[in-house]
Design a protein around this motif. Structure first.
Motif, PDB file in Angstrom:
ATOM      1  N   ARG A   1      20.000  44.746  53.861  1.00  0.00           N
ATOM      2  CA  ARG A   1      19.711  43.218  53.767  1.00  0.00           C
ATOM      3  C   ARG A   1      18.341  42.920  53.000  1.00  0.00           C
ATOM      4  O   ARG A   1      17.983  41.815  52.451  1.00  0.00           O
ATOM      5  N   ARG A   2      17.424  43.949  53.375  1.00  0.00           N
ATOM      6  CA  ARG A   2      16.072  43.641  52.701  1.00  0.00           C
ATOM      7  C   ARG A   2      15.979  43.704  51.048  1.00  0.00           C
ATOM      8  O   ARG A   2      15.105  43.099  50.548  1.00  0.00           O
ATOM      9  N   LEU A   3      16.668  44.693  50.590  1.00  0.00           N
ATOM     10  CA  LEU A   3      16.703  44.952  49.107  1.00  0.00           C
ATOM     11  C   LEU A   3      17.723  44.049  48.523  1.00  0.00           C
ATOM     12  O   LEU A   3      18.499  43.690  48.814  1.00  0.00           O
ATOM     13  N   PRO A   4      16.868  43.664  47.274  1.00  0.00           N
ATOM     14  CA  PRO A   4      17.856  42.613  46.480  1.00  0.00           C
ATOM     15  C   PRO A   4      19.124  43.527  45.909  1.00  0.00           C
ATOM     16  O   PRO A   4      18.946  44.683  45.532  1.00  0.00           O
ATOM     17  N   LYS A   5      20.014  42.401  45.381  1.00  0.00           N
ATOM     18  CA  LYS A   5      21.193  43.075  44.883  1.00  0.00           C
ATOM     19  C   LYS A   5      21.148  42.697  43.368  1.00  0.00           C
ATOM     20  O   LYS A   5      20.981  41.630  43.141  1.00  0.00           O
ATOM     21  N   TRP A   6      21.662  43.682  42.602  1.00  0.00           N
ATOM     22  CA  TRP A   6      21.719  43.224  40.969  1.00  0.00           C
ATOM     23  C   TRP A   6      22.828  44.005  40.293  1.00  0.00           C
ATOM     24  O   TRP A   6      23.385  45.158  41.105  1.00  0.00           O
ATOM     25  N   GLY A   7      23.054  43.910  39.174  1.00  0.00           N
ATOM     26  CA  GLY A   7      24.033  44.589  38.682  1.00  0.00           C
ATOM     27  C   GLY A   7      25.048  43.546  38.171  1.00  0.00           C
ATOM     28  O   GLY A   7      25.370  42.419  38.679  1.00  0.00           O
ATOM     29  N   ALA A   8      26.258  44.179  37.551  1.00  0.00           N
ATOM     30  CA  ALA A   8      27.398  43.403  37.096  1.00  0.00           C
ATOM     31  C   ALA A   8      28.368  43.071  38.142  1.00  0.00           C
ATOM     32  O   ALA A   8      28.768  43.884  39.144  1.00  0.00           O
ATOM     33  N   LYS A   9      28.740  41.791  38.195  1.00  0.00           N
ATOM     34  CA  LYS A   9      29.799  41.379  39.144  1.00  0.00           C
ATOM     35  C   LYS A   9      31.162  41.327  38.542  1.00  0.00           C
ATOM     36  O   LYS A   9      31.239  40.756  37.240  1.00  0.00           O
ATOM     37  N   PRO A  10      32.007  42.053  39.099  1.00  0.00           N
ATOM     38  CA  PRO A  10      33.301  41.959  38.484  1.00  0.00           C
ATOM     39  C   PRO A  10      34.210  40.599  38.347  1.00  0.00           C
ATOM     40  O   PRO A  10      33.934  39.874  39.494  1.00  0.00           O
ATOM     41  N   SER A  11      34.742  40.499  37.319  1.00  0.00           N
ATOM     42  CA  SER A  11      35.522  39.030  37.298  1.00  0.00           C
ATOM     43  C   SER A  11      36.825  38.958  37.886  1.00  0.00           C
ATOM     44  O   SER A  11      37.740  40.170  37.830  1.00  0.00           O
ATOM     45  N   LEU A  12      36.955  38.114  38.683  1.00  0.00           N
ATOM     46  CA  LEU A  12      38.107  38.147  39.339  1.00  0.00           C
ATOM     47  C   LEU A  12      39.490  37.313  38.657  1.00  0.00           C
ATOM     48  O   LEU A  12      40.392  37.176  39.082  1.00  0.00           O
ATOM     49  N   GLU A  13      38.992  36.766  37.485  1.00  0.00           N
ATOM     50  CA  GLU A  13      39.806  35.783  36.756  1.00  0.00           C
ATOM     51  C   GLU A  13      40.642  36.964  35.780  1.00  0.00           C
ATOM     52  O   GLU A  13      40.115  37.475  34.702  1.00  0.00           O
ATOM     53  N   ILE A  14      41.665  37.256  36.160  1.00  0.00           N
ATOM     54  CA  ILE A  14      42.462  38.264  35.137  1.00  0.00           C
ATOM     55  C   ILE A  14      43.778  37.393  34.523  1.00  0.00           C
ATOM     56  O   ILE A  14      44.394  36.696  35.157  1.00  0.00           O
ATOM     57  N   TYR A  15      43.429  37.862  33.434  1.00  0.00           N
ATOM     58  CA  TYR A  15      44.428  36.998  32.357  1.00  0.00           C
ATOM     59  C   TYR A  15      45.933  37.668  32.027  1.00  0.00           C
ATOM     60  O   TYR A  15      45.963  38.722  32.233  1.00  0.00           O
ATOM     61  N   ARG A  16      46.932  36.761  31.949  1.00  0.00           N
ATOM     62  CA  ARG A  16      48.000  37.124  31.713  1.00  0.00           C
ATOM     63  C   ARG A  16      48.197  37.715  30.270  1.00  0.00           C
ATOM     64  O   ARG A  16      48.123  37.028  29.272  1.00  0.00           O
ATOM     65  N   GLU A  17      48.583  39.005  29.877  1.00  0.00           N
ATOM     66  CA  GLU A  17      48.558  39.590  28.642  1.00  0.00           C
ATOM     67  C   GLU A  17      49.767  39.351  27.982  1.00  0.00           C
ATOM     68  O   GLU A  17      51.002  39.496  28.551  1.00  0.00           O
ATOM     69  N   VAL A  18      49.989  38.645  26.734  1.00  0.00           N
ATOM     70  CA  VAL A  18      51.099  38.255  25.906  1.00  0.00           C
ATOM     71  C   VAL A  18      50.786  39.070  24.730  1.00  0.00           C
ATOM     72  O   VAL A  18      49.687  38.722  24.021  1.00  0.00           O
ATOM     73  N   ASN A  19      51.849  39.611  24.322  1.00  0.00           N
ATOM     74  CA  ASN A  19      52.013  40.293  22.815  1.00  0.00           C
ATOM     75  C   ASN A  19      52.395  39.398  21.812  1.00  0.00           C
ATOM     76  O   ASN A  19      53.121  38.696  21.945  1.00  0.00           O
ATOM     77  N   ILE A  20      52.097  39.756  20.413  1.00  0.00           N
ATOM     78  CA  ILE A  20      52.550  38.769  19.303  1.00  0.00           C
ATOM     79  C   ILE A  20      54.201  39.084  19.352  1.00  0.00           C
ATOM     80  O   ILE A  20      54.649  38.146  18.917  1.00  0.00           O
ATOM     81  N   CYS A  21      54.562  40.198  19.434  1.00  0.00           N
ATOM     82  CA  CYS A  21      55.992  40.502  19.391  1.00  0.00           C
ATOM     83  C   CYS A  21      57.012  39.562  20.283  1.00  0.00           C
ATOM     84  O   CYS A  21      57.819  39.337  19.946  1.00  0.00           O
ATOM     85  N   GLN A  22      56.433  39.239  21.557  1.00  0.00           N
ATOM     86  CA  GLN A  22      57.045  38.369  22.467  1.00  0.00           C
ATOM     87  C   GLN A  22      57.233  37.100  21.876  1.00  0.00           C
ATOM     88  O   GLN A  22      58.297  36.420  21.858  1.00  0.00           O
ATOM     89  N   ILE A  23      56.063  36.344  21.304  1.00  0.00           N
ATOM     90  CA  ILE A  23      56.083  35.173  20.800  1.00  0.00           C
ATOM     91  C   ILE A  23      57.139  35.227  19.590  1.00  0.00           C
ATOM     92  O   ILE A  23      57.842  34.272  19.434  1.00  0.00           O
ATOM     93  N   VAL A  24      57.123  36.298  18.581  1.00  0.00           N
ATOM     94  CA  VAL A  24      58.075  36.363  17.512  1.00  0.00           C
ATOM     95  C   VAL A  24      59.523  36.437  18.042  1.00  0.00           C
ATOM     96  O   VAL A  24      60.306  35.586  17.285  1.00  0.00           O
ATOM     97  N   ASP A  25      59.894  37.176  19.083  1.00  0.00           N
ATOM     98  CA  ASP A  25      61.182  37.051  19.685  1.00  0.00           C
ATOM     99  C   ASP A  25      61.669  35.748  20.016  1.00  0.00           C
ATOM    100  O   ASP A  25      62.743  35.317  19.693  1.00  0.00           O
ATOM    101  N   ARG A  26      60.729  34.946  20.923  1.00  0.00           N
ATOM    102  CA  ARG A  26      61.084  33.797  21.280  1.00  0.00           C
ATOM    103  C   ARG A  26      61.161  32.743  20.253  1.00  0.00           C
ATOM    104  O   ARG A  26      62.367  31.759  20.329  1.00  0.00           O
ATOM    105  N   ILE A  27      60.450  33.016  19.054  1.00  0.00           N
ATOM    106  CA  ILE A  27      60.662  32.053  17.950  1.00  0.00           C
ATOM    107  C   ILE A  27      62.043  32.229  17.089  1.00  0.00           C
ATOM    108  O   ILE A  27      62.788  31.509  17.027  1.00  0.00           O
ATOM    109  N   LYS A  28      62.583  33.714  17.211  1.00  0.00           N
ATOM    110  CA  LYS A  28      63.971  33.736  16.522  1.00  0.00           C
ATOM    111  C   LYS A  28      64.977  33.587  17.330  1.00  0.00           C
ATOM    112  O   LYS A  28      66.034  33.029  16.889  1.00  0.00           O
TER     113      LYS A  28
END
Length: 326
Positions: A88-115
């Motif tokens: 508790r005495r020492l300071p904390k530093w470094g990268a904080k992991p992002s909790l925001e995980i985006y939903r991955e969408v490929n271009i081929c999926q969009i092309v299929d829905r358009i067709k």
């Protein structure tokens, strides 16, 4: 019978010497077979027994009562007696992991829905359209566009405009090459939910101001070639104004340098012309003074060849001295 034999073994052990306890006797008479095995002498040690009189009797080495004398008691190694521990005495530093995980969408999926006719390619494709076309069923933080199936964009005749939270560099380049555009939009979880399910929100929510971390992520996507749409914080506007000022100053400096170079060139050319004129005048004077009637080139170097050489003596200067003798 077994209990009596066990009691006899304990009694023998109590009255045996320490040497006999440590090194059990070897059954030399018996053969070493599978039904009669024994270990090497000194390989197995008997556990110490506490509280049997002697130095470790009575309290068994635990002291007179207290926390350490209780069974199951003790202090963890990180405990420092009540003072603030090192963790508790020492300071904390470094990268904080992002909790925001985006939903991955490929271009081929969009092309299929358009067709299939689930998405209208003439209108900008939003996250709501992806949800309604069943590309994904849940989305909490946003959508990231990936470039898988980018070659299938050639099957479409209309250029696409896609609005997402993030996009890869290859996906942006593929859609740009096809004549389309990728737009990055910032959403909080609540705003995204209102965007996907507008029927559940009768009042429209205001657009949120993104934090510095989200702004940096949007700026990275802009560097890849995407177009952004978000409320810019004050510090971003100040940085843009500073950049514009620096660019204007750089242009002014370049213009002034160009003017200075032109002036320097004109000065140098004027100096060179003056030098040329002086050299020409000196050459004309030398030619006028020389007698070129008996001049031969190359000059003959022989003894007595300098008889006919033109010699010019220095002019004698007479000085007048006036003396007044009184």
């Amino acid at each position: 019978m077994f209990q009596t034999l066990q009691k006899l073994r304990v009694i023998c052990f109590m009255f045996a010497t320490t040497a006999e306890r440590k090194v059990p006797p070897l059954p030399s008479d018996l053969p070493f077979t599978l039904n009669n095995l024994w270990d090497n002498p000194g390989a197995r040690k008997i556990q110490k027994r506490w509280g049997r009189s002697g130095t470790r009797g009575n309290a068994c080495g635990r002291g007179q009562r207290g926390q350490g004398a209780r069974s199951g008691a003790g202090v963890p190694p990180k405990f420092e007696g009540g003072q603030t521990p090192l963790t508790r005495r020492l300071p904390k530093w470094g990268a904080k992991p992002s909790l925001e995980i985006y939903r991955e969408v490929n271009i081929c999926q969009i092309v299929d829905r358009i067709k299939q006719g689930r998405i209208d390619a003439t209108q900008p494709i939003q996250i709501r359209d992806m949800l309604e076309s069943r590309i994904f069923s849940k989305c909490k933080y946003g959508v990231k566009l990936l470039a898988r199936g980018a070659e299938r964009l050639a099957e479409l005749n209309t250029p696409l405009t896609i609005e997402v939270s993030d996009a890869s560099k290859t996906a942006i380049e593929a859609i740009k090459n096809a004549g389309g555009q990728v737009k990055v939009v910032y959403f909080t979880p609540l705003l995204l939910r209102q965007h996907m399910f507008p029927d559940k929100y009768p009042l429209e929510l205001r657009q949120a101001l993104p934090p510095s971390r989200a702004v940096e992520a949007i700026q990275r996507t802009e560097e890849r070639g995407a177009v952004s749409n978000y409320i810019k914080p004050k510090w971003v506007i100040e940085e843009e104004v500073e950049k514009q000022k620096l660019e204007e100053l750089a242009k002014l400096e370049v213009d002034t340098l160009k003017v200075q170079l032109k002036v320097a060139e004109t000065v140098e050319t004027a100096k060179k012309e003056k030098k040329k004129k002086k050299q020409k005048q000196q050459e004309e004077k030398q030619v006028s003074t020389l007698d070129l009637t008996n001049f031969k080139y190359p000059a003959v170097i022989e003894p007595g060849c300098g008889k006919d050489k033109i010699r010019q003596r220095k002019p004698v200067v007479y000085k007048k001295i006036s003396l007044n003798i009184d």
